[in-house]
Design an enzyme around this catalytic site. Structure first.
Site, PDB file in Angstrom:
ATOM      1  N   LYS A   1      10.672  -7.877  -8.236  1.00 44.87           N
ATOM      2  CA  LYS A   1      11.704  -8.723  -7.613  1.00 44.87           C
ATOM      3  C   LYS A   1      11.500  -8.761  -6.109  1.00 44.87           C
ATOM      4  O   LYS A   1      10.840  -7.878  -5.521  1.00 44.87           O
ATOM      5  CB  LYS A   1      13.108  -8.214  -7.931  1.00 44.87           C
ATOM      6  CG  LYS A   1      13.426  -6.772  -7.485  1.00 44.87           C
ATOM      7  CD  LYS A   1      13.791  -6.594  -6.025  1.00 44.87           C
ATOM      8  CE  LYS A   1      14.063  -5.147  -5.655  1.00 44.87           C
ATOM      9  NZ  LYS A   1      14.106  -4.893  -4.219  1.00 44.87           N
TER      10      LYS A   1
ATOM     11  N   ASP B   1      19.152  -0.681  -8.678  1.00 41.72           N
ATOM     12  CA  ASP B   1      18.552  -1.986  -8.985  1.00 41.72           C
ATOM     13  C   ASP B   1      18.276  -2.179 -10.477  1.00 41.72           C
ATOM     14  O   ASP B   1      17.855  -3.263 -10.887  1.00 41.72           O
ATOM     15  CB  ASP B   1      17.214  -2.152  -8.237  1.00 41.72           C
ATOM     16  CG  ASP B   1      17.397  -2.249  -6.727  1.00 41.72           C
ATOM     17  OD1 ASP B   1      18.552  -2.352  -6.281  1.00 41.72           O
ATOM     18  OD2 ASP B   1      16.385  -2.222  -6.014  1.00 41.72           O
TER      19      ASP B   1
HETATM   20  O1  C5P Z   1      20.136   4.053  -6.659  1.00 43.02           O
HETATM   21  P1  C5P Z   1      18.798   4.459  -6.152  1.00 43.02           P
HETATM   22  O2  C5P Z   1      18.328   5.748  -6.769  1.00 43.02           O
HETATM   23  O3  C5P Z   1      17.779   3.386  -6.264  1.00 43.02           O
HETATM   24  O4  C5P Z   1      18.968   4.738  -4.612  1.00 43.02           O
HETATM   25  C1  C5P Z   1      18.046   5.461  -3.851  1.00 43.02           C
HETATM   26  C2  C5P Z   1      18.705   5.837  -2.524  1.00 43.02           C
HETATM   27  O5  C5P Z   1      18.935   4.653  -1.747  1.00 43.02           O
HETATM   28  C3  C5P Z   1      20.075   6.482  -2.671  1.00 43.02           C
HETATM   29  O6  C5P Z   1      19.955   7.874  -2.781  1.00 43.02           O
HETATM   30  C4  C5P Z   1      20.764   6.085  -1.391  1.00 43.02           C
HETATM   31  O7  C5P Z   1      20.388   6.931  -0.345  1.00 43.02           O
HETATM   32  C5  C5P Z   1      20.183   4.714  -1.085  1.00 43.02           C
HETATM   33  N1  C5P Z   1      21.036   3.595  -1.518  1.00 43.02           N
HETATM   34  C6  C5P Z   1      22.217   3.339  -0.834  1.00 43.02           C
HETATM   35  N2  C5P Z   1      23.013   2.287  -1.217  1.00 43.02           N
HETATM   36  C7  C5P Z   1      22.661   1.490  -2.247  1.00 43.02           C
HETATM   37  C8  C5P Z   1      21.453   1.726  -2.954  1.00 43.02           C
HETATM   38  C9  C5P Z   1      20.672   2.794  -2.564  1.00 43.02           C
HETATM   39  O8  C5P Z   1      22.552   4.048   0.114  1.00 43.02           O
HETATM   40  N3  C5P Z   1      23.451   0.467  -2.592  1.00 43.02           N
END
Ligand code: C5P
Length: 304
Positions: free
Chosen positions: A18, A149
């Site tokens: 994406k 995501d």
């Molecule tokens: O959800 P995911 O594991 O992909 O997120 C990785 C990191 O990115 C999280 O630990 C956080 O620090 C950051 N993040 C965030 N806000 C979001 C998505 C991700 O702060 N909406």
């Protein structure tokens, strides 16, 4: 989306990447995540996943890189597939054993959502192979627990994402747009980019309505003019060379350019395939890898 396994013991999938046509950070939440307003758009660069039931009693994950991709596979990438399996086991799945082979074409930690797509594909496939009755809202909830995501990747296409990224609204968009991806081999980790965003004390400024309208009327020039990613300021502060690389795409004639996700991939938007190839040629020497690609309506696709 429901996948139909061709037999009841194995399935072959492709999970596509994406781009974020827009990413606006609305603020930090008490749980440490950030509120977003983002528009995702699927593209036809995909990883292949082969999943087969075994009698090992275990979940085995094996990942390998396609020619041209460099670096080690981090354990966390393989863990994402294992995490999906574990989560389904917590929801009552019975596992006689399963082997998951992933061929990576999407660079790791590149902002292209490769790992999230893999997780969505494994989730949909294991649900079928393990014959689980899960309704769509539970599938999306499990997806959200794996990564922000992943819920988008269950459907793919063009979608507005809000909250942590998991609240989704499908958007009408041109069937096919062309992009030039400027890929750098050195990964950028999402958490580091959000942490830098916090350190810089930034406030988001983009709103999704104009982009939503431009997509809805298939005005690619306007889409290009409205490309925006709030996280660029944080990623460019961590990796200053990325700012100049984005400019190179514009100098090469791209209609617009932006970083995708938390980077480090920057991309340009082109009028058509021929234009994309000419932009790609002009920036070929400036990136570790340059890929031309068009839109894809689905993240998870069943392969024959
Ligand atoms: O959800 P995911 O594991 O992909 O997120 C990785 C990191 O990115 C999280 O630990 C956080 O620090 C950051 N993040 C965030 N806000 C979001 C998505 C991700 O702060 N909406």
């Amino acid at each position: 989306m429901n996948l139909r396994a061709d037999t009841e013991t194995r399935v072959r999938l492709r999970t596509n990447a994406k781009l974020n046509l827009l990413l606006s950070v609305a603020g930090r939440r008490p749980d440490g995540y950030h509120e977003l307003e983002s528009i995702f758009h699927g593209i036809g660069l995909g990883d292949d996943i082969y999943i087969e039931l075994t009698s090992s009693g275990r979940v085995e994950v094996d990942m390998r890189m396609d020619a041209g991709l460099t670096g080690e596979i981090p354990a966390s990438e393989e863990n994402l597939a294992s995490k999906v399996a574990e989560s389904l086991l917590e929801h009552g799945a019975i596992n006689p054993g399963v082997k998951i082979d992933i061929l990576k074409r999407i660079p790791l930690a590149s902002g292209l959502g490769g790992g999230s797509g893999n997780a969505a594909g494994v989730l949909l496939a294991l649900k079928e192979l393990w014959e689980m009755e899960l309704d769509q809202s539970l599938i999306l909830k499990i997806a959200g627990s794996i990564g922000s995501d992943v819920p988008y990747c269950i459907g793919g296409g063009t979608a507005l994402a809000t909250k942590r990224g998991e609240e989704l609204t499908a958007l009408p968009a041109p069937e096919s747009m062309w992009f030039v991806l400027g890929i750098s081999n050195e990964p950028l980790y999402t958490k580091d980019v959000y942490d830098r965003w916090d350190d810089l004390g930034q406030e988001g400024d983009a709103k999704s309505a104009p982009m939503t309208l431009a997509l809805g009327v298939s005005d690619v020039d306007e889409v290009a003019a409205l490309l925006h990613n709030d996280l660029e300021v944080a990623a460019f502060s961590l990796r200053p060379e990325l700012r100049a690389k984005k400019e190179l795409l514009l100098d090469a004639g791209a209609l617009g350019a932006a970083m995708t996700g938390s980077g480090p991939t920057v991309y340009g938007i082109a009028r058509d395939e021929e234009h994309a190839l000419s932009v790609a040629k002009a920036v070929e020497a400036d990136f570790d890898r340059v890929v031309t690609v068009s839109s894809s309506a689905r993240c998870v696709e069943l392969l024959d």
